[in-house]
Design an enzyme around this catalytic site. Structure first.
Site, PDB file in Angstrom:
ATOM      1  N   GLU A  52       0.820  -1.211   0.000  1.00  0.00           N
ATOM      2  CA  GLU A  52       0.000   0.000   0.000  1.00  0.00           C
ATOM      3  C   GLU A  52       0.855   1.262   0.000  1.00  0.00           C
ATOM      4  O   GLU A  52       0.566   2.225  -0.731  1.00  0.00           O
ATOM      5  CB  GLU A  52      -0.952   0.004   1.198  1.00  0.00           C
ATOM      6  CG  GLU A  52      -1.918  -1.168   1.255  1.00  0.00           C
ATOM      7  CD  GLU A  52      -2.767  -1.329   0.009  1.00  0.00           C
ATOM      8  OE1 GLU A  52      -2.860  -0.391  -0.799  1.00  0.00           O
ATOM      9  OE2 GLU A  52      -3.337  -2.425  -0.171  1.00  0.00           O
ATOM     10  N   HIS A  72      -5.233  -6.240 -10.996  1.00  0.00           N
ATOM     11  CA  HIS A  72      -4.663  -7.190 -10.046  1.00  0.00           C
ATOM     12  C   HIS A  72      -4.271  -8.493 -10.729  1.00  0.00           C
ATOM     13  O   HIS A  72      -3.457  -9.262 -10.193  1.00  0.00           O
ATOM     14  CB  HIS A  72      -5.655  -7.472  -8.911  1.00  0.00           C
ATOM     15  CG  HIS A  72      -5.957  -6.268  -8.074  1.00  0.00           C
ATOM     16  ND1 HIS A  72      -6.987  -5.398  -8.355  1.00  0.00           N
ATOM     17  CD2 HIS A  72      -5.348  -5.773  -6.971  1.00  0.00           C
ATOM     18  CE1 HIS A  72      -7.011  -4.434  -7.466  1.00  0.00           C
ATOM     19  NE2 HIS A  72      -6.020  -4.639  -6.612  1.00  0.00           N
TER      20      HIS A  72
END
Length: 524
Positions: free
Chosen positions: A340, A426
């Site tokens: 992140e 993803h």
């Protein structure tokens, strides 16, 4: 009376120009004048002299984004571009000059940025409504501003419309939608809230050291050694929230190792942020996400049964869900923290567009650096591996992603093909993840820290790895020095070859391995 969740902001070219403090009518020279930096001045002069290489003309200006100098004096100046005062989406570029200011070339996201008119015929309110209809989530605001879009196809005047709201699971949702300001058609769009779906005395790492700050007879989970990074309790509130309750403690002993104590997950998140900060600082000399010494905020216990974690540029914060308690526990593992925070690093450097192949490369970059955080932290509770999210998987659930053979998750791509850019980012990230594993460890079978891997190649070749440290060094230099917002996998290969040449030499084993690796995943 029904309340509207759509707000509009009409921005004319004049208003936009006023907001761009570094832009002046003298074009590219303005960046150098405002910077007061001799190296940057030379880069701007070189850009003006060689503007035909990337389509620069007198209607365009350059805004300095970052400037770096290598030990040999070679400089790399990253710019954003404007056209008649309007920001150019896909106008970013990196100008390379030698120590004397001589031209060494440029890497540009796009070349053609000219539009015939900067006057829209479609109203801002209409663009806001069009963008909101395409969002795919519950919209709260839809705010357009004028821009020139130059990423794909011919340049065009657009309403760059930021749409914000909440998703199906009450997670924060955001999307930027580009509406043609002359025809009203949607040109492009991608997510701006980056959510990575999947599912003290820490939850996953045992007993660790966390840096805290004494205040008013208590200790607070504020890390003054890492830019004031702070960890807060999201109180299981809305996943759109941007603030929580700062964790505090009377004896500076945090958590119990059990998730029944709310401090426990905070210990993991706080340690992960520190480990990521230290990785970037000690490995690359980077001082925080934006290289400005400022720490981010972490909110744990966000939402209810939220199997997710996210990064937001808007609040400069990370949000961690508690998982569903069945297949996944709280998503506060080391690789997730590294993943992140790296989204923030990518945003501050190459700005890889979160769509198509550049979006997959964006996600892959976060997986790569999240993996490196695990290896460099070198903990016994979560030793380095090439799996993503394995630590919070419960009851035999699979990791979120496998870097040695991405297709083992059932959806990710092992090899590049023309369809890769149509996949969810993803899953298209698999190509980059596979390349990083091969560059690090090579093809075939191998066991590392107790985990067995078997990585095939897409062209039947045998690849010899150079180690994850060298592979990460090449990746990071490409990200920060050569890649731009539109970089696809072919561009990733080119940038990493340039980076390998810079770091190790064009005749080095590292350079040859980089070329062989990208060929092995179908990018040649």
């Amino acid at each position: 009376m029904k309340k509207s969740f759509i707000t509009t902001t009409l921005a004319t070219a004049a208003i936009a120009a006023t907001a761009l403090a570094t832009v002046a009518t003298s074009g590219a020279q303005a960046a150098g004048q405002s910077a007061g930096n001799a190296g940057l001045d030379r880069a701007v002069a070189a850009a003006r002299a060689h503007g035909s290489a990337f389509g620069l003309d007198n209607d365009q200006a350059l805004q300095s984004k970052s400037f770096a100098t290598d030990p040999d004096g070679t400089s790399h100046a990253r710019f954003n571009r404007t056209f008649k005062g309007l920001p150019v989406v896909g106008g970013d570029l990196v100008v390379h000059t030698d120590k004397a200011g001589g031209w060494k070339g440029a890497d540009a996201a796009s070349h053609a940025v000219r539009v015939a008119s900067t006057t829209p015929t479609v109203a801002a309110a209409s663009a806001a409504q069009t963008a909101a209809r395409t969002a795919g989530f519950t919209v709260r605001t839809s705010t357009p501003t004028l821009a020139v879009y130059a990423l794909n196809g011919p340049a065009r005047l657009v309403w760059k419309t930021q749409v914000d709201g909440v998703g199906a699971h009450r997670e924060p949702a955001g999307k930027v939608v580009f509406v043609d300001a002359r025809s009203g058609h949607v040109v492009d769009g991608w997510a701006t809230e980056i959510n990575d779906a999947g599912t003290g005395n820490s939850l996953y790492l045992g007993t660790v050291t966390v840096q805290t700050t004494a205040s008013g007879g208590q200790w607070q989970m504020v890390d003054a050694t890492r830019g004031g990074a702070r960890t807060e309790d999201g109180n299981n509130g809305a996943t759109t929230s941007t603030t929580g309750t700062l964790f505090s403690d009377a004896d500076n002993v945090w958590g119990t190792g059990s998730n029944s104590n709310r401090q426990t997950a905070a210990v993991d998140a706080d340690f992960g942020v520190g480990a990521t900060w230290d990785f970037y600082k000690n490995t690359f000399g980077r001082n925080g996400i934006k290289n400005d010494g400022k720490g981010a905020r972490s909110l744990v216990h966000v939402g209810n049964n939220w199997v997710n974690a996210s990064w937001s540029d808007t609040c400069f914060c990370m949000r961690y869900g508690d998982g569903d308690g069945v297949s996944y526990g709280p998503l506060v593992s080391l690789d997730v923290a590294g993943h992140e925070m790296t989204h923030g690093v990518t945003s501050a450097t190459a700005g890889l567009t979160y769509a198509r192949e550049s979006g997959g490369l964006n996600e892959s970059t976060s997986d790569v650096m999240g993996t490196m955080v695990e290896f460099t932290a070198n903990t016994t509770g979560d030793p380095g591996d090439y799996l993503i999210g394995e630590r919070f998987a419960l009851g035999g659930a699979k990791p979120l992603r496998y870097m040695d053979q991405p297709s083992k998750d059932g959806a990710s791509a092992d090899c590049w093909s023309k369809r890769v850019g149509t996949l969810d980012v993803h899953y298209s990230s698999g190509v980059g993840n596979h390349a990083f594993y091969l560059l690090s460890e090579g093809s075939g079978t191998k066991t590392i820290n107790g985990v067995a891997y078997n990585s095939p190649t897409c062209n039947g070749s045998t690849v010899t790895g150079i180690g994850h440290d060298a592979a990460a060094a090449i990746w990071y230099r490409a990200l920060t020095t050569y890649w731009t917002s539109s970089t696809n996998y072919a561009g990733a290969r080119a940038g990493m070859l340039s980076a390998a040449s810079d770091l190790y030499g064009a005749g080095s084993a590292q350079y040859a391995a980089t070329a062989a690796t990208w060929s092995a995943v179908g990018v040649s």
